[in-house]
Design an enzyme around this catalytic site. Structure first.
Site, mmCIF file in Angstrom:
data_model
loop_
_atom_site.group_PDB
_atom_site.id
_atom_site.type_symbol
_atom_site.label_atom_id
_atom_site.label_comp_id
_atom_site.label_asym_id
_atom_site.label_seq_id
_atom_site.Cartn_x
_atom_site.Cartn_y
_atom_site.Cartn_z
ATOM 1 N N ASP A 480 0.814 -1.214 0.000
ATOM 2 C CA ASP A 480 0.000 0.000 0.000
ATOM 3 C C ASP A 480 0.843 1.258 0.000
ATOM 4 O OD1 ASP A 480 -2.709 0.273 -0.339
ATOM 5 O OD2 ASP A 480 -3.063 0.902 1.720
ATOM 6 N N ASP A 931 -12.095 -5.830 10.525
ATOM 7 C CA ASP A 931 -12.174 -7.281 10.556
ATOM 8 C C ASP A 931 -13.407 -7.758 11.320
ATOM 9 O OD1 ASP A 931 -11.214 -6.230 12.863
ATOM 10 O OD2 ASP A 931 -9.392 -7.416 12.959
#
Length: 1232
Positions: A480, A931
């Site tokens: 990223d 998550d």
């Protein structure tokens, strides 16, 4: 007319788009440059519909390949109308459609140069034969080399470019060296059957035709495995010629465009068909393979004849009709009946007392709170009210935490049954290829400074060496940060993997992370019997040390290289400016100064790095760079490639008989531009989901953090056992526990977190499944896409006692039903019938899919394929809409340039605009703990999850052992929980498909940070009580003490039983209790404050990455150096204040009681007991402030002593005990 795409000067790859029905116009190639795959404004994009086909249909040595595609249809029609066809002519094409021809001139690479030179000479050589090992097609091997040697970039307002990197021909030479006869004294070329890279025997022993004929004429056994050659493998025998031709033609059919439903979803169609006319002898004599008649007669007491279990009513397969009217013979080993997994409950001898103690403690808490409310303290009502409020909340919090623990379970997987069911030869899979579904592994990293590349490299190496079929495994690294350091470190990793992975397979080493393996303290020779193990281990260890040095030197190498190239660019720019000025007639002394050049970051081949530069500049900064995709390792062949001796293959170790193939490895860096919300890790994971769907489309996904390596090479197989067993079609993910390395032996800050992973998660496994914790999780791809499970249960009525079973995938789901009126609530994937196309066409032509998933037609076409490949086998008990056995044993189609260009499009910064990515599809946005929210959404749709605890830890990672880092980690988790509580993901709004206790568990996830408010107050109350001389009760009543004793004893007994059934230790349980108080008085209150600011004032919350400890060879003295570092943080203020106040309060109360004429020891003991309870829980925090090994700076002792004595003396002097005023200063306090 043809449309020539814009190309840079001297481009090596030319792409011509011609919207015509005829033959594509050819475009001449140029010199050196980049490949450009331009996305035109007319809507015709380079796509590679499923199934894909490699570019090229001409000669092997041709430098160009033509791909003919029909226009992408986003609605209407089926997948069959979008199939790609080779440019062998216009035959078979739909004349009414308008086609686009892409002519791609692929530049020569070392591997293509070998094949081309051989073809141009007109004589077949060993090198050209080695180039044909990819299913017999030299152009496929050239395409694989081109893909793995090209870095693709693109993005917003940019052309999709393919920059060809320098490659080496060493791989081709090494492969060709393994194609010689293995018989002693013979070096003739090996004899290959059916054009595959394997010998006439299934064991892969290479043998020439002459030696093979001698073996068949003699004993008829293979020299490698000592097993007899099968009748069908003798190509010199006339009787087996037809069978060989049938198998060969079947393999050729595997590579043609698929036309039927079975072929479109990768079904095996190379099945041996029994024949009654004697035309095909085969090994089974006209019967299905592997059928033992004697065993069948013995076990069933049956006889041959009409009407028995085997004999068909219309003849024994007569007329050459195949299996028509003939059922497959029964499998007497009951392979499909044996379960892949086992679920066992905790022993009732432990579970029954555990539940009883929970009930007793609930009753005791009720009586205790009732007594406290009915008996206030009139002397200190405010103190009584505060304590009762805190105690009521603590009881409520304990109830939320205890109720989901009523049904803990244990699970185990049987890998032997998995191998028997999916990897043994059958009638549908005669070659015994693996029928396991594919797995795409995601590894995410963002900053090479905080996440060292060497740590990521070890994770990648452990994945590549995992015990899973090579052709079914693909690894994707998401960078990223777009850093060149990560890119080049991954390239070094791919190079070292060619040595490390065969070494692991040959010797079966565990763990398969080189840093963890070579750093083990145990005897590495245990259970090793090969005499060459020590020698090869020494070689590989030395190679790994050199690999670490190369990776560690990359930052300096990149900086020096960039400085050298930038200096050259400055000199050239200055010289060019001087030449222009002289040409314009300017005087030498009046030449203007050259403008400053941009400090670019350069790759090793002398080109600009398209990602983030060391010196940030427009289009090359951390938040502003193009999308990048590089296939470091191309997809492997479907057949095993066996190595050879080190001298012959050019490798470091002897790999004779070892499969040297490597899984596909892809580097991905999504595009980032200013003005777009990139959604941190969740956005990066969604980009990997789309990229992998186009490039490999594995029906299952494993995601790992960059510091979590595969510690158990069979972990992926164990996860597949739960996905492919009975009822596995309802499992959305399999969560593995997190295990950590590098933790101090005392686990001062409860980094192992075993109470959560071994107690709470096991308990949730007995409900609807554990929650997703961010790493070490195997997902079902269709569950990530937001689809509902095939079956679900709604829990209605009081406490969910009334259950309603739902069948969500019905044949009518493909039509317009009421579900279209509630699209935002639920999304169902209709079934894909094996013999009909109506359902499939309805799914792919749905107008909702592009709106939800984006504009990529290739991605939308991959969705039903992934759903089909993730189904259970048809003969699995209880399976609905299963797939036939052997349907995934066909070779994977090769990767082409158009496919990678399509993958570049789906990682662009604007792809998710006006779609449901991050809202209902993929990882969910809007929370720091994405998550937990992602797992909650799946459970809310009715999916189940499984908790897989393996005997050997599946994955291991690192955890912050520094106090400040640990507190910031807990702060991030708690802030995400507060966000969940104030969002629509709160379990109070869950659907009826979630069980009641599962709702309680998720509700507790959002509630636990608010307990810190009451914990702060309760930790200060003992000090306030000691200072004021008042207590929370008026007197220590016997009832109060008895109820308090019952509550304390039951809590201790519950802890002991939890330790018993979970396997943790008492020390680990106590560390968890200590850090619960530490976190509750430091990080959790800050999280509540930040969450409220975000909800009320809209203040955004940003967090920094947790630093990962780098791998190194430090001694034991510095192994835990970070543990003793004191890094001040504002989170430390509340715990320090609580400790100081309680310590001073104890001293003040003790002095006052000693000086008192009528001492009240009961109040002193009560307050001192609770203060001691607080200080014991905060002891690890205090020890962390003391520094390394208790060497406390002198200033800490001085200031602590001064503050304590000053406060104590002032309190005693200002408020002396009654009756002692004359002894203390002769009277009360008065100002002079």
């Amino acid at each position: 007319m043809s449309r020539r795409l814009s190309l840079p000067a001297g481009s090596q790859v030319t792409v011509t788009v011609s919207p015509t029905r005829g033959k594509a116009a050819e475009s001449p190639g140029g010199g050196g440059g980049d490949a450009v795959l331009k996305r035109g404004a007319g809507g015709i994009g380079i796509t590679s519909p499923a199934p894909r086909h490699s570019l090229g249909g001409g000669a092997a040595g041709s430098a160009s390949a033509t791909l003919q595609l029909s226009p992408a249809r986003r609605s209407g029609g089926g997948v069959g109308s979008r199939y790609a066809s080779r440019d062998g002519g216009a035959a078979g094409a739909d004349d009414s459609a308008e086609f686009a021809h892409y002519t791609v001139h692929i530049p020569p690479t070392p591997e293509r140069a070998v094949a081309a030179s051989a073809d141009s000479a007109g004589t077949p050589t060993a090198a050209s034969a080695a180039a044909d090992d990819d299913d017999g097609r030299p152009e496929a091997r050239a395409q694989r080399s081109y893909i793995s040697g090209t870095i693709f970039t693109g993005g917003l307002n940019q052309a999709t470019r393919g920059h060809v990197l320098s490659t080496s021909a060493a791989g081709a030479a090494a492969a060709s060296a393994n194609m010689s006869c293995r018989m002693r004294g013979c070096d003739m070329p090996a004899f290959l059957t059916s054009g595959a890279a394997a010998g006439p025997c299934d064991c892969g022993f290479m043998i020439c035709r002459e030696c093979y004929a001698d073996c068949v004429a003699g004993a008829g056994n293979c020299p490698g495995c000592k097993e007899p050659y099968s009748a069908g493998s003798d190509t010199d025998d006339d009787g087996g010629e037809d069978d060989d031709e049938a198998v060969s033609s079947s393999e050729e059919r595997d590579q043609l465009p698929l036309t039927s439903m079975a072929k479109r979803f990768s079904l095996v169609h190379s099945m041996k068909i029994p024949s009654g006319n004697g035309g095909c002898a085969g090994a089974g004599g006209g019967k299905p393979a592997e059928f033992d008649h004697a065993r069948w007669l013995f076990e069933t007491k049956g006889t041959y004849g009409y009407g028995n279990a085997l004999w068909p009513k219309d003849g024994h397969g007569g007329g050459g009709t195949g299996f028509a009217g003939l059922e497959e013979p029964p499998n007497f080993g009951s392979r499909c009946r044996r379960p892949l997994t086992r679920k066992t409950s905790v022993s009732q001898a432990i579970l029954s007392p555990y539940r009883l103690l929970i009930a007793i403690r609930q009753v005791a808490l009720g009586f205790f709170l009732a007594w406290r409310i009915r008996h206030p303290n009139p002397e200190a009502v405010w103190l009584w009210a505060m304590s009762v409020t805190c105690e009521v909340w603590f009881a409520f919090s304990w109830l939320l935490d205890s109720l989901p623990k009523l049904c803990p379970v244990h699970r185990a997987a049987d890998l032997d049954v998995l191998a028997e069911r999916f990897e043994l030869p059958t009638a549908r899979n005669p070659k015994g290829r693996s029928d396991l579904p594919g797995i795409d592994v995601f590894v995410s990293t963002a900053d090479p400074e905080k996440e060292p590349p060497l740590v990521t490299a070890n994770t990648i190496l452990s994945i590549l060496a995992a015990d899973y079929p090579v052709e079914k495994l693909a690894c994707y690294l998401s960078d990223d940060g777009g850093a060149l350091l990560t890119f080049e470190a991954l390239a070094e990793t791919a190079s070292f993997a060619r040595t490390w992975v065969p070494f692991c397979r040959k010797h079966g080493v565990e763990p398969r992370s080189p840093e963890a393996y070579f750093g083990q303290k145990r005897d590495f020779l245990k259970n090793k019997v090969r005499v060459d193990f020590v020698r090869e281990r020494r070689k590989v260890k030395r190679e790994y040390d050199e690999f670490k040095v190369r990776v560690n030197s990359l930052p300096e190498a990149i900086r020096r290289r960039s400085d050298a190239y930038n200096a050259g660019e400055e000199l050239r720019a200055r010289r060019r400016q001087q030449e222009e000025a002289m040409a314009a007639g300017a005087l030498p002394g009046a030449l203007p100064e050259a403008p400053p050049t941009v400090k670019a970051t350069w790759m090793s081949d002398g080109s600009h790095w398209p990602g983030t530069w060391l010196a940030a500049s427009p289009d090359h900064s951390r938040g502003d760079h193009a999308g990048i995709i590089q296939a470091m390792l191309a997809p492997p062949t479907s057949e095993p490639v066996l190595g050879g001796e080190a001298a012959e293959s050019g490798g470091l170790i002897d790999t004779t008989g070892v499969d040297i193939r490597l899984p596909m490895l892809v580097y991905v860096s999504r595009e980032k531009r200013p003005g777009y919300d990139h959604n941190k890790k969740a956005g990066a994971m969604n980009a990997l989901v789309r990229t992998s769907a186009i490039m490999s489309n594995g029906p299952f996904i494993l995601n790992l953090d960059c510091d979590h390596y595969v510690h158990n090479s069979a972990a992926l197989r164990e996860g597949m056992c739960f996905m492919l067993d009975r009822g596995g079609d309802r499992v959305c993910y399999v969560q593995f526990p997190q295990r950590f390395e590098g933790i101090d032996p005392n686990d001062r800050y409860a980094n192992h977190n075993l109470v959560f992973f071994d107690v709470a998660m096991r308990a949730m496994d007995g409900l609807q499944g554990p929650m997703y914790v961010g790493t070490g999780c195997v997902f079902r791809r269709t569950a990530l896409y937001g689809f509902s499970p095939p079956r679900a249960t709604e829990h209605r009525g009081w406490l969910g006692t009334r259950k309603i079973k739902l069948l969500l995938r019905k044949p009518t789901m493909g039509k317009k039903t009421d579900r279209e009126k509630d699209n935002d609530r639920e999304m169902m994937l209709p079934p894909i019938e094996d013999d009909g196309f109506q359902q499939l066409d309805d799914v792919e032509s749905s107008a909702l899919l592009p709106r939800r998933f984006g504009s990529s037609a290739t991605f939308v076409a991959s969705i039903p394929v992934a759903e089909y490949q993730g189904r259970l086998l048809q003969d699995t008990p209880g399976a609905h809409q299963g797939r036939p056995a052997g349907s995934l044993a066909v070779p994977r189609e090769p990767l082409d340039a158009a496919t990678v260009a399509e993958a570049i499009g789906v990682i662009s910064c604007f792809y998710e605009d006006k779609t449901e990515w991050g809202r209902r599809i993929g990882w969910i946005y809007g929370s720091v703990t994405e998550d937990v929210v992602t797992g909650y959404r799946m459970h809310n749709r009715g999916w189940r999850s499984v908790y897989c605890v393996t005997r050997r830890d599946a994955f291991r990672g690192t955890a912050p052992i520094n106090l400040t880092d640990r507190l910031h980690q807990v702060l991030r988790w708690a802030t995400g929980s507060v966000e969940i509580f104030f969002s629509h993901n709160n379990a109070l709004f869950a659907s009826p498909r979630m069980k009641l206790l599962q709702r309680v568990a998720y509700f507790n996830v959002g509630m636990y940070p608010f307990t810190s408010i009451f914990l702060l107050v309760y930790c200060v109350l003992p000090a306030v009580s000691l200072f004021s001389g008042k207590f929370i009760v008026q007197s220590l009543n016997v009832t109060f003490l008895a109820l308090l004793l019952v509550i304390t004893v039951t809590l201790c007994l519950l802890a002991l039983l939890e330790i018993k059934w979970s396997g943790i230790t008492l020390h680990e349980w106590w560390r968890n209790e200590q850090f619960w108080v530490i976190g509750g008085t430091s990080a959790h209150p800050a999280a509540v404050l930040q969450g409220l600011l975000k909800v009320i004032a809209g203040v955004d919350i940003s967090f920094t990455l947790t630093s990962k400890p780098s791998t190194g060879d430090d001694g034991e003295e510095d192994a835990f150096a970070e543990l003793y570092e004191v890094r001040w943080s504002f989170l430390m203020v509340p715990p320090v204040t609580i400790m100081m106040v309680n310590a001073v309060a104890v001293a003040v109360a003790a002095a006052r009681t000693l000086y008192s004429e009528f001492p009240q020891w009961s109040k002193l003991l009560g307050g001192a007991f609770f203060s001691f309870w607080v200080l014991c829980h905060l002891y690890p925090f205090a020890k962390g402030l003391l520094g390394r090994r208790g060497r406390v700076p002198t200033i800490v002792f001085v200031w602590s002593g001064l503050i304590s004595m000053t406060v104590s003396l002032l309190w005693v002097y200002i408020n002396p005990p009654s009756g002692a005023k004359e002894r203390i200063g002769g009277g009360g306090f008065s100002f002079p």
